[in-house]
Write a protein that holds these residues in place. Structure first.
Motif, mmCIF file in Angstrom:
data_model
loop_
_atom_site.group_PDB
_atom_site.id
_atom_site.type_symbol
_atom_site.label_atom_id
_atom_site.label_comp_id
_atom_site.label_asym_id
_atom_site.label_seq_id
_atom_site.Cartn_x
_atom_site.Cartn_y
_atom_site.Cartn_z
ATOM 1 N N ARG A 155 13.715 19.834 3.715
ATOM 2 C CA ARG A 155 13.186 19.465 2.405
ATOM 3 C C ARG A 155 13.555 18.018 2.040
ATOM 4 O O ARG A 155 12.844 17.356 1.288
ATOM 5 N N SER A 156 14.646 17.541 2.580
ATOM 6 C CA SER A 156 15.097 16.186 2.260
ATOM 7 C C SER A 156 14.356 15.118 3.060
ATOM 8 O O SER A 156 14.486 13.925 2.765
ATOM 9 N N PHE A 157 13.571 15.523 4.063
ATOM 10 C CA PHE A 157 12.884 14.556 4.912
ATOM 11 C C PHE A 157 11.683 13.940 4.178
ATOM 12 O O PHE A 157 10.987 14.634 3.432
ATOM 13 N N PRO A 158 11.386 12.672 4.420
ATOM 14 C CA PRO A 158 10.111 12.101 3.964
ATOM 15 C C PRO A 158 8.947 12.848 4.623
ATOM 16 O O PRO A 158 9.090 13.346 5.748
ATOM 17 N N GLU A 159 7.812 12.922 3.929
ATOM 18 C CA GLU A 159 6.710 13.748 4.430
ATOM 19 C C GLU A 159 6.111 13.241 5.741
ATOM 20 O O GLU A 159 5.464 14.001 6.446
ATOM 21 N N ASP A 160 6.320 11.997 6.081
ATOM 22 C CA ASP A 160 5.760 11.489 7.329
ATOM 23 C C ASP A 160 6.772 11.507 8.479
ATOM 24 O O ASP A 160 6.487 11.049 9.581
ATOM 25 N N GLN A 161 7.962 12.062 8.212
ATOM 26 C CA GLN A 161 8.986 12.084 9.266
ATOM 27 C C GLN A 161 8.679 13.169 10.282
ATOM 28 O O GLN A 161 8.383 14.301 9.930
ATOM 29 N N HIS A 162 8.791 12.821 11.552
ATOM 30 C CA HIS A 162 8.559 13.787 12.616
ATOM 31 C C HIS A 162 9.800 14.669 12.783
ATOM 32 O O HIS A 162 10.913 14.170 12.957
ATOM 33 N N THR A 163 9.584 15.973 12.747
ATOM 34 C CA THR A 163 10.689 16.936 12.842
ATOM 35 C C THR A 163 10.685 17.591 14.213
ATOM 36 O O THR A 163 9.686 18.210 14.597
ATOM 37 N N LEU A 292 2.089 28.140 13.423
ATOM 38 C CA LEU A 292 1.827 28.045 11.987
ATOM 39 C C LEU A 292 1.351 26.648 11.610
ATOM 40 O O LEU A 292 0.473 26.490 10.744
ATOM 41 N N SER A 293 1.915 25.637 12.253
ATOM 42 C CA SER A 293 1.522 24.261 11.924
ATOM 43 C C SER A 293 0.068 23.981 12.281
ATOM 44 O O SER A 293 -0.531 23.038 11.763
ATOM 45 N N ILE A 456 6.621 18.385 14.456
ATOM 46 C CA ILE A 456 5.740 18.670 13.329
ATOM 47 C C ILE A 456 6.162 17.746 12.178
ATOM 48 O O ILE A 456 7.179 17.060 12.265
ATOM 49 N N THR A 457 5.364 17.751 11.104
ATOM 50 C CA THR A 457 5.794 17.163 9.850
ATOM 51 C C THR A 457 5.759 18.253 8.786
ATOM 52 O O THR A 457 5.082 19.277 8.956
ATOM 53 N N VAL A 458 6.506 18.052 7.706
ATOM 54 C CA VAL A 458 6.554 19.051 6.635
ATOM 55 C C VAL A 458 6.301 18.375 5.297
ATOM 56 O O VAL A 458 6.572 17.187 5.120
#
Length: 462
Positions: A155-163, A292-293, A456-458
């Motif tokens: 949740r703390s990641f920026p939305e464009d960060q690759h996870t 799911l992604s 993925i990204t979240v």
């Protein structure tokens, strides 16, 4: 990610080697169509290596020769079954101990219990399964805590960060398995890191000697493997002694200590569960989030079920059974990813499938990866579609293959629980997005694993 360097062949070939060693009197399975041996000494081993995995070899075998086919390992024939109908004929009269556990213990050199007869095997299996159930009941809040920590991090990641799914979910699996199985000692990250180091070293070498003897030819590799195995065993014995002195009753090892198992058997069962449990849990979670992604529709349907059943409450152990669609998502993950693509059983007495006689002491392979994507059993077999499990026929086929019901591998049942907690927490807070241009390739080994890191990204749900 773990480096599952088990040459180019999956565990069943390893198991074949063990079976040929343990049962030298097995007879020829004559009359079953299949490949002739391409080498007098190795049979079809090089063909399997050329295909890249046993699963890919079995795909070609069954495409050419039908649902009951044979090939050769060394000078001995092996029978493979590649359809639900033929598997049903063979499984029903041939229930036995779990093939994954038998294989793993054989490769580790663990023979205790093998000569104790059927009753001892059944009792030991029951102790093992009850220990897992008790462990989950006593430590469910810990699973919630570990999942909450991971989701909070995402949740703390920026939305464009690759996870990176593989790295993060392997970490979750290792923490969950070690802490639930072995206790509070593994709340210390240094203990988990040490466990992983030895875990990786064992899995990177196990089974190679059955194929080409390369481990015996490399003194440095053999030394590393034996050192890792010795350190892992010593650690497990140390944990066993600590928990026995503390008289605690929360971890997997604690339940084993209350049974009639010997100290050696307890160590072996802890080894099997921690090794296999980590791998299966990690990869079930990895594949579930990857699929799911790829589908916003599936995510939204799962989100709605979670809202309807749980509301704003955290999931509880008794609520898991009510999450029907979540179960469908996990079932479809196992099917689409071919999570465990091959299983095997020894033909203990002479048997018959269709018109084919299978002699006693023949190794029979269940080509699960072939069956899980058979168009006669599954409509649009290569599509990720959890709704297919609304149909009773799909649920029955899945149960027959050993992925649900009483015959489910205990480590897979554990993995389903952890994955359900993960999905129920994650999907209510975040949306998962596929990384464009990413190509997923699979290693079909003991457990189907992405060849490379999966990203993925979240984004937060509004």
């Amino acid at each position: 990610m773990l480096d599952f360097a088990i040459f180019a062949v999956t565990f069943v070939i390893i198991l074949v080697g063990a079976v040929l060693y343990l049962y030298p009197s097995s007879r020829r399975a004559s009359g079953i169509p299949g490949f002739n041996p391409t080498d007098e000494k190795d049979g079809n081993l090089q063909d399997i290596v050329n295909r890249g995995s046993l699963h890919e070899f079995l795909v070609s075998l069954h495409q050419e020769f039908g649902s009951v086919a044979s090939f050769w390992f060394g000078g001995r024939p092996v029978v493979s079954l590649g359809s639900v109908h033929q598997l049903q004929q063979h499984i029903n009269p041939n229930h036995s101990t779990d093939s994954f556990e038998t294989m793993l213990k054989s490769l580790l050199g663990y023979q205790s219990g093998i000569g104790g007869g059927a009753n001892e095997s059944v009792i030991r299996k029951k102790v093992y399964e009850n220990a897992i159930n008790t462990m989950l009941k006593n430590n469910f809040s810990l699973v919630l805590k570990l999942v909450d920590e991971l989701v909070g991090k995402w949740r703390s990641f920026p939305e464009d960060q690759h996870t990176p799914l593989c790295a993060h979910l392997l970490g979750l699996a290792l923490k969950a398995v070690t802490q639930l199985a072995l206790g509070e000692r593994f709340r210390d990250d240094t203990e988990v890191i040490s466990f992983r180091k030895n875990h990786d070293a064992i899995w990177s070498e196990i089974g190679k000697g059955y194929l080409d003897g390369s481990l015996e030819k490399s003194s440095s590799r053999k030394e590393r493997y034996e050192k890792a195995l010795s350190e892992m065993e010593s650690m497990l014995v140390s944990v066993e002694k600590e928990r026995k002195a503390q008289r605690r009753q929360t971890a997997f090892v604690d339940s084993l200590l209350q049974s009639s198992l010997t100290e050696r058997q307890i160590m072996e069962d802890c080894m099997v569960f921690t090794l296999a449990g980590s791998v299966i849990t990690a990869n079930l979670c990895i594949w579930a989030l990857h699929f799911l992604s790829t589908s916003e529709e599936v995510q939204d349907k799962l989100y709605q079920e979670l809202e309807d059943v749980l509301g704003s409450d955290p999931i509880s152990l008794d609520k898991i059974a009510q999450l029907t669609y979540c179960q469908q998502v996990l079932n479809e993950t196992v099917r689409t990813a071919k999570l465990t693509p091959v299983a095997a059983r020894l033909q203990e007495v002479e048997g018959k499938v269709d018109q084919h006689v299978i002699p006693k002491e023949t190794l029979v392979i269940y080509a699960l990866g072939v069956v899980l994507q058979d168009s006669e059993t599954w409509r649009t077999p290569y599509r990720f579609d959890p709704d297919r499990f609304k149909e009773e026929s799909a649920r029955k086929s899945f149960c027959l293959l050993g992925f649900s019901g009483n015959q489910t591998c205990p480590e897979l049942r554990f993995a389903y629980t952890v994955a359900t907690v993960l999905l129920s927490t994650l999907v209510r807070q975040l949306k998962l997005h596929q990384l464009k241009g990413q190509v997923m390739e699979v290693r079909s080994e003991l457990v189907s694993t992405p060849k490379d890191e999966t990203w993925i990204t979240v984004s937060r749900r509004s």
